[in-house]
Design an enzyme around this catalytic site. Structure first.
Site, PDB file in Angstrom:
ATOM      1  N   GLU A  56       4.263  -5.225   7.505  1.00 34.49           N
ATOM      2  CA  GLU A  56       3.943  -4.577   7.826  1.00 34.49           C
ATOM      3  C   GLU A  56       4.522  -3.865   9.174  1.00 34.49           C
ATOM      4  O   GLU A  56       4.623  -2.935   9.835  1.00 34.49           O
ATOM      5  CB  GLU A  56       2.507  -4.792   7.906  1.00 34.49           C
ATOM      6  CG  GLU A  56       1.974  -4.592   6.434  1.00 34.49           C
ATOM      7  CD  GLU A  56       2.157  -5.815   5.443  1.00 34.49           C
ATOM      8  OE1 GLU A  56       2.629  -6.700   5.822  1.00 34.49           O
ATOM      9  OE2 GLU A  56       0.833  -5.789   4.457  1.00 34.49           O
ATOM     10  N   GLY A  75       0.719  -5.178   0.867  1.00 33.02           N
ATOM     11  CA  GLY A  75      -0.298  -4.902  -0.002  1.00 33.02           C
ATOM     12  C   GLY A  75       0.002  -5.616  -1.649  1.00 33.02           C
ATOM     13  O   GLY A  75      -1.220  -6.110  -1.947  1.00 33.02           O
ATOM     14  N   ALA A 117       0.806  -1.247  -0.187  1.00 30.14           N
ATOM     15  CA  ALA A 117       0.107   0.331   0.172  1.00 30.14           C
ATOM     16  C   ALA A 117       0.817   1.595   0.849  1.00 30.14           C
ATOM     17  O   ALA A 117       2.092   1.435   0.754  1.00 30.14           O
ATOM     18  CB  ALA A 117      -1.007   0.107   1.378  1.00 30.14           C
ATOM     19  N   GLU A 119      -0.192  -9.189  -0.712  1.00 30.40           N
ATOM     20  CA  GLU A 119      -1.819 -10.011  -1.119  1.00 30.40           C
ATOM     21  C   GLU A 119      -2.320  -9.431  -2.482  1.00 30.40           C
ATOM     22  O   GLU A 119      -3.651 -10.082  -1.858  1.00 30.40           O
ATOM     23  CB  GLU A 119      -2.584  -8.414   0.631  1.00 30.40           C
ATOM     24  CG  GLU A 119      -1.455  -8.721   1.553  1.00 30.40           C
ATOM     25  CD  GLU A 119      -2.273  -7.862   2.671  1.00 30.40           C
ATOM     26  OE1 GLU A 119      -2.341  -6.146   2.276  1.00 30.40           O
ATOM     27  OE2 GLU A 119      -2.546  -8.064   3.931  1.00 30.40           O
TER      28      GLU A 119
END
Ligand code: CO8
Length: 257
Positions: free
Chosen positions: A131, A108, A65, A111
């Site tokens: 993270e 992300g 992200a 993911e």
């Protein structure tokens, strides 16, 4: 639709989406995820296509992200942004989704690959969920999908202690389907997509749905759903065509009906 953060094209019967923010290692921001979900939905609705390939640039599939846009967000702002909810659209795509992971797949980005159905990795690919090194946890499925994919022990190490996997390790632990040299990654992903597109489309869709339910339902419920989907395929033209073609020793002509 004019996209600014992704490139969208078709190759034969495959839809190809390339994440395209190379200057930010394809960090996922709201615009990119919105464009990605729109492009995926458009490909999913296109009957001429049988599978979708998602890839990145040479250095990165996606580095997670976009930290720059999240750094100052409050809890309320991040909740109301709808950012993570954009990920839910991926689970609704009915056609097979293939991630062709070149380079970094972190946070992300990892993911995103985990939300795909098949993962092909370049030899230089790297998978990680770092993270906790920036004060958060995976928020788009990492703790759940990675655990289901490779088990608790290694997931704990990866998420709690930022252990990152090379492509060879990812293959060894069953996270990816194949590892390929950089120059063959995309061709192989497109060939796989073409091969999937040549199968009975409704059956492929039903099979994908049933397999993914194995992560959601109890064994009893999953077996029930599988049986139900099996029965339903007998009301399709393609089931008749597939079995008649087999008996007549000819190639089936799928109608997707
Ligand atoms: N967000 C924003 N920008 C990024 C990100 C990112 N995640 N990753 C890299 N960039 C940018 C850098 O800021 C830099 O831009 P600039 O030149 O303008 O400063 C450019 O990309 C190149 O990066 P580096 O200079 O850092 O390149 P290096 O080769 O030195 O390092 C690394 C590469 C190791 C990948 C490093 O960039 C890095 O550690 N990136 C962050 C990885 C990370 O922590 N990812 C997890 C983010 S949090 C997350 O994903 C939470 C997910 C929750 C839900 C997701 C929903 C989508």
């Amino acid at each position: 639709m004019n996209y600014t953060t992704i490139l969208v094209e078709t190759r034969g019967r495959a839809g190809l989406i390339t994440l395209n923010r190379p200057q930010a290692l394809n960090a996922l921001n709201q615009v990119l995820l919105t464009e990605l979900t729109a492009a995926l939905a458009a490909f999913d609705a296109d009957d001429s296509l049988g599978a979708i390939v998602l890839t990145g640039n040479e250095r990165a599939f996606a580095a997670g992200a976009d930290i720059k846009t999240m750094a100052e967000a409050s809890e309320t702002e991040i909740r109301q942004s709808g950012f993570i909810e954009l990920f839910d659209h991926l689970a609704r795509i009915q056609k097979p989704l293939i991630a062709a992971v070149n380079g970094i797949a972190l946070g992300g980005g990892c993911e995103l690959a985990l939300a795909c159905d098949l993962i092909l990795a370049c030899e230089t690919a790297k998978f990680g969920l770092p993270e906790v090194t920036i004060g958060v946890i995976p928020g788009a499925g990492g703790t759940q999908r990675l655990t289901r994919a490779i088990g608790k022990a290694l997931t704990m190490e990866m998420i709690l202690n930022n252990r990152q996997l090379s492509a060879a390790e990812a293959l060894h632990f069953g996270l990816v389907n194949r590892v390929l040299p950089p120059e063959r990654l995309l061709d192989e992903a497109l060939t796989l997509a073409e091969s999937l597109a040549a199968r009975a489309p409704l059956a492929v869709r039903a099979a994908k749905q049933a397999i993914n339910l194995a992560f959601e339902e109890s064994l009893t419920d999953g077996l029930h759903t599988e049986r139900e989907l099996f029965y339903r395929l007998f009301s399709t033209d393609d089931q008749k065509e597939g079995m008649q073609a087999f008996l007549a020793r000819r190639k089936p002509d799928w109608k997707g009906k």
